[in-house]
Design a protein around this motif. Structure first.
Motif, mmCIF file in Angstrom:
data_model
loop_
_atom_site.group_PDB
_atom_site.id
_atom_site.type_symbol
_atom_site.label_atom_id
_atom_site.label_comp_id
_atom_site.label_asym_id
_atom_site.label_seq_id
_atom_site.Cartn_x
_atom_site.Cartn_y
_atom_site.Cartn_z
ATOM 1 N N SER A 45 4.886 -15.868 29.086
ATOM 2 C CA SER A 45 3.868 -15.607 30.108
ATOM 3 C C SER A 45 2.999 -16.818 30.422
ATOM 4 N N LEU A 46 3.154 -17.907 29.667
ATOM 5 C CA LEU A 46 2.276 -19.064 29.889
ATOM 6 C C LEU A 46 3.068 -20.282 30.374
ATOM 7 N N HIS A 47 2.447 -21.047 31.260
ATOM 8 C CA HIS A 47 3.109 -22.244 31.784
ATOM 9 C C HIS A 47 2.482 -23.534 31.276
ATOM 10 N N PHE A 48 1.205 -23.454 30.918
ATOM 11 C CA PHE A 48 0.519 -24.644 30.414
ATOM 12 C C PHE A 48 -0.525 -24.210 29.387
ATOM 13 N N VAL A 49 -0.428 -24.777 28.206
ATOM 14 C CA VAL A 49 -1.393 -24.454 27.159
ATOM 15 C C VAL A 49 -2.173 -25.710 26.793
ATOM 16 N N GLU A 83 5.343 -17.441 23.636
ATOM 17 C CA GLU A 83 4.480 -17.189 24.795
ATOM 18 C C GLU A 83 4.739 -18.141 25.964
ATOM 19 N N ILE A 84 5.162 -19.354 25.627
ATOM 20 C CA ILE A 84 5.313 -20.372 26.667
ATOM 21 C C ILE A 84 6.724 -20.313 27.256
ATOM 22 N N VAL A 85 6.820 -20.334 28.576
ATOM 23 C CA VAL A 85 8.130 -20.297 29.232
ATOM 24 C C VAL A 85 8.888 -21.596 28.926
ATOM 25 N N CYS A 86 10.194 -21.546 29.030
ATOM 26 C CA CYS A 86 10.998 -22.750 28.826
ATOM 27 C C CYS A 86 10.561 -23.815 29.827
ATOM 28 N N GLY A 87 10.346 -25.007 29.358
ATOM 29 C CA GLY A 87 9.871 -26.081 30.230
ATOM 30 C C GLY A 87 8.358 -26.154 30.326
ATOM 31 N N GLY A 88 7.689 -25.137 29.808
ATOM 32 C CA GLY A 88 6.221 -25.136 29.839
ATOM 33 C C GLY A 88 5.644 -26.208 28.930
ATOM 34 N N LEU A 89 4.437 -26.648 29.234
ATOM 35 C CA LEU A 89 3.827 -27.759 28.486
ATOM 36 C C LEU A 89 2.678 -27.280 27.601
ATOM 37 N N MET A 90 2.461 -28.015 26.530
ATOM 38 C CA MET A 90 1.300 -27.755 25.670
ATOM 39 C C MET A 90 0.652 -29.074 25.280
ATOM 40 N N GLY A 119 11.025 -26.343 15.763
ATOM 41 C CA GLY A 119 12.267 -26.524 16.496
ATOM 42 C C GLY A 119 12.287 -26.078 17.947
ATOM 43 N N CYS A 120 11.210 -25.489 18.432
ATOM 44 C CA CYS A 120 11.221 -24.964 19.806
ATOM 45 C C CYS A 120 10.589 -25.913 20.821
ATOM 46 N N PHE A 121 10.028 -27.016 20.363
ATOM 47 C CA PHE A 121 9.343 -27.925 21.275
ATOM 48 C C PHE A 121 9.875 -29.353 21.120
ATOM 49 N N THR A 122 9.837 -30.094 22.208
ATOM 50 C CA THR A 122 10.039 -31.532 22.107
ATOM 51 C C THR A 122 8.683 -32.222 22.260
ATOM 52 N N ILE A 123 8.552 -33.380 21.633
ATOM 53 C CA ILE A 123 7.316 -34.146 21.799
ATOM 54 C C ILE A 123 7.528 -35.115 22.954
ATOM 55 N N GLU A 124 6.757 -34.922 23.999
ATOM 56 C CA GLU A 124 6.953 -35.722 25.218
ATOM 57 C C GLU A 124 5.986 -36.886 25.296
ATOM 58 N N GLY A 125 4.996 -36.861 24.424
ATOM 59 C CA GLY A 125 4.039 -37.966 24.470
ATOM 60 C C GLY A 125 3.041 -37.845 23.332
ATOM 61 N N MET A 126 2.560 -38.989 22.870
ATOM 62 C CA MET A 126 1.549 -39.004 21.818
ATOM 63 C C MET A 126 0.673 -40.215 22.026
ATOM 64 N N LYS A 169 6.694 -29.968 24.962
ATOM 65 C CA LYS A 169 7.360 -29.175 26.003
ATOM 66 C C LYS A 169 8.245 -28.127 25.333
ATOM 67 N N ARG A 170 8.161 -26.889 25.840
ATOM 68 C CA ARG A 170 8.998 -25.809 25.295
ATOM 69 C C ARG A 170 10.453 -26.088 25.664
ATOM 70 N N ARG A 171 11.313 -26.163 24.639
ATOM 71 C CA ARG A 171 12.743 -26.401 24.860
ATOM 72 C C ARG A 171 13.372 -25.258 25.652
ATOM 73 N N ALA A 172 14.475 -25.566 26.304
ATOM 74 C CA ALA A 172 15.191 -24.531 27.058
ATOM 75 C C ALA A 172 15.934 -23.593 26.111
ATOM 76 N N ALA A 173 16.600 -24.170 25.120
ATOM 77 C CA ALA A 173 17.390 -23.305 24.243
ATOM 78 C C ALA A 173 16.507 -22.634 23.205
ATOM 79 N N ASN A 174 16.992 -21.611 22.590
ATOM 80 C CA ASN A 174 16.438 -20.863 21.428
ATOM 81 C C ASN A 174 15.137 -20.105 21.675
#
Lengths: 363, 363
Positions: free
Chosen positions: A148-152, A212-219, A285-292, A358-363
């Motif tokens: 249900s969430l697109h950006f956290v 809670e976060i849709v696939c591709g959603g950001l946190m 395992g459900c997220f990739t780190i896109e920036g730090m 970023k929420r991964r597409a798989a799993n």
């Protein structure tokens, strides 16, 4: 569906949500230091511009943003406004593909039930262009429906543990934190107990968000931390808590409070290193780190400002545990110790970390 | 997207949300009278069992419920629990078609920003099986994204207008309501001004809900009203307000308050007849009426209970307009008048209406 078991009892009450700003966020105390906040804002804008998939905008009739551990105050509203504007401006860019239909925006402000939501709602701008809702509960459990969430967004919140690790308050445990209120100068067992609590909390945090976060959603997670390889005792927020602990012990030695009372008071905060968060994300395992990014903060130039900030931060918790009477004497001692140790404090490390997941597409 | 312009200023502040129960909902004041509430609950269960389309359950991953004008207190939580259980039990029935996937439930508690959301959040059961959120703002404007709600409930709320009609407080208008605080015994112009305000409010209410509720979604409205063909002055809540008005005028005659101050005080409530709501629904055109019931309430048997209920209901508004000093004398006078007129009051009409609306598929 498992639902958020609300954190209850003394620990929840012990988190005055105002404390967050006071304890770690020096960034708003002067124009000079506000630069750090501005920098975080820019990082969020860039994250949305570069990393938010177009498909998410095209597929959602309502774009849902959550601010976890939102607290109250102008920063809460400004942070959300910044995210909203960046996403909206991205929608404008894809207006043609959106058939000129900008999605609706819904913003969920989350914090503990003890947060002042009444004040928060009053402070929302009347001309806001998003639908607002308050969501009470601990972010270490589920708070929102699946997908249900697109950006956290969570800023200065995840350094607060869900509670003090039990072992450090157990006389019979090797991790008993006698005579101290924090871990940074304690033995390895205490540090490990705190770290284990943080690991468990982060596991639950990421598990809940992954649902809670849709696939591709950001946190975006912003938190005060310690740089990789730096010892906990070198971190300024930790150093300052140690001084508070030593003042409490001074009062105990004077017989004003019992030493046992100090033994049973511990601060439920843990400052992660980037490596520790990376490891937690990897385990989940459900997220990739896109920036730090590390956001080093200018060290405070004024000892009395540090003292009064910190008093605001911890006063509520102290009062709850030790009663109101000791406050003046304690913070008098505190101010003096900060003053005496100011040159050492200035060598301390003060840095916020910005992570983009970023929420991964798989799993 | 046009967003809710929050109601502001004195009128909003003047609606102590607790007032609702006091003013019209005698239904909870005794076991005997609680039957009316139980009856409304049964109507809601039946509505969900018979009128909620299976397709809505099958097509929604999250089933969203909104309680508009929720106030605080046990009734708020119980009403929502009743709806949740009825929908969940319907899902159980269709479990096979749902591939054993019961949807998530999200409940939005709405009321004015001045509602005590802190108290509301504290009173939510810890073991609730729905995600909860608070939504501040007037339900006479948009509150939620388009097509985001599946079931809307509003109980004892829509009799409160968005504000007092301007004409009744305008010295130069034929609708000037001199010496009175309500419309039920006033001239036609005043009644028409109140009715026009109600029509406009209902237009905005239905327009907003028509956007927010998915096609096939249901809306239950429960409100105190007047039966078709009954004069406003025969309604018990109206009669009681008239007595309050006459007490205020007594104070004015004694010089304790100015008569002008009374002229500028009017209660922003209007009791609709079923026909009036039907007409509003027809003008709006987006809903069908799937059910209507009158829920006659037992007349109160005890004058002092009526007086204290009503004091709780209106005290906040009186204090705001006239100051605190007059409260004791006013409500003393009030209690006496209610006592003196109790046999007349007992002839008054006390009825709640239950409407079940369904969002049309077209338009």
């Amino acid at each position: 569906m498992a639902l958020a078991a609300e954190e209850t009892g003394i620990l929840q009450e012990a988190y005055p949500t105002k404390a967050r700003d006071g304890l770690s966020n020096y960034a708003n105390s002067s124009t000079h230091e506000r630069k750090a906040t501005v920098f975080a804002k820019e990082l969020i804008k860039t994250a949305i511009a570069e990393k938010l998939d177009k498909e998410i905008l095209l597929s959602s009739k309502t774009f849902c943003i959550a601010d976890l551990g939102c607290s109250v105050g102008p920063n809460t509203v400004l942070a959300v406004q910044n995210i909203f504007e960046a996403v909206e401006s991205k929608c404008q860019y894809y207006l043609h593909e959106l058939n000129s239909q900008i999605p609706d925006f819904q913003v969920f402000f989350n914090d503990y039930t003890s947060n002042d939501f009444n004040l928060l709602f009053t402070s929302l701008p009347n001309d806001r262009r998003y639908y607002a809702a308050g969501v009470p509960g601990s972010f270490y459990g589920p708070l929102f429906p699946e997908n249900s969430l697109h950006f956290v967004h969570s800023s200065y919140a995840i350094q607060w543990l869900s509670g003090v690790p039990k072992e450090v308050m157990n006389k019979n445990s090797p991790a008993w934190n006698k005579g101290k209120i924090h871990y940074s100068k304690s033995g390895d067992e205490v540090v490990l107990a705190y770290k284990a609590q943080c690991d468990k909390d982060m596991e639950q945090f990421l598990q809940a968000r992954a649902k809670e976060i849709v696939c591709g959603g950001l946190m975006v997670l912003i938190f005060p931390g310690v740089p990789n390889g730096t010892h906990h005792s070198q971190s300024l927020p930790n150093m300052i808590l140690e001084l508070l602990g030593s003042c409490l012990m001074d009062l105990a030695r004077k017989g004003i409070i019992s030493e046992e009372k100090v033994d049973y008071f511990n601060m439920p905060t843990y400052l992660m290193s980037p490596k520790e968060l990376e490891a937690a994300v990897e385990r989940n395992g459900c997220f990739t780190i896109e920036g730090m990014e590390g956001l080093p903060l200018p060290l405070p130039s004024d000892s009395s400002a540090v003292a009064s900030h910190l008093r605001a931060a911890v006063e509520g918790m102290i009062k709850l545990h030790f009663g109101e009477k000791i406050l003046d004497e304690l913070f008098d001692c505190y101010r003096k110790k900060i003053d005496e140790n100011f040159s050492i404090l200035k060598s301390g490390n003060l840095v916020n970390f910005f992570f983009l997941l970023k929420r991964r597409a798989a799993n």
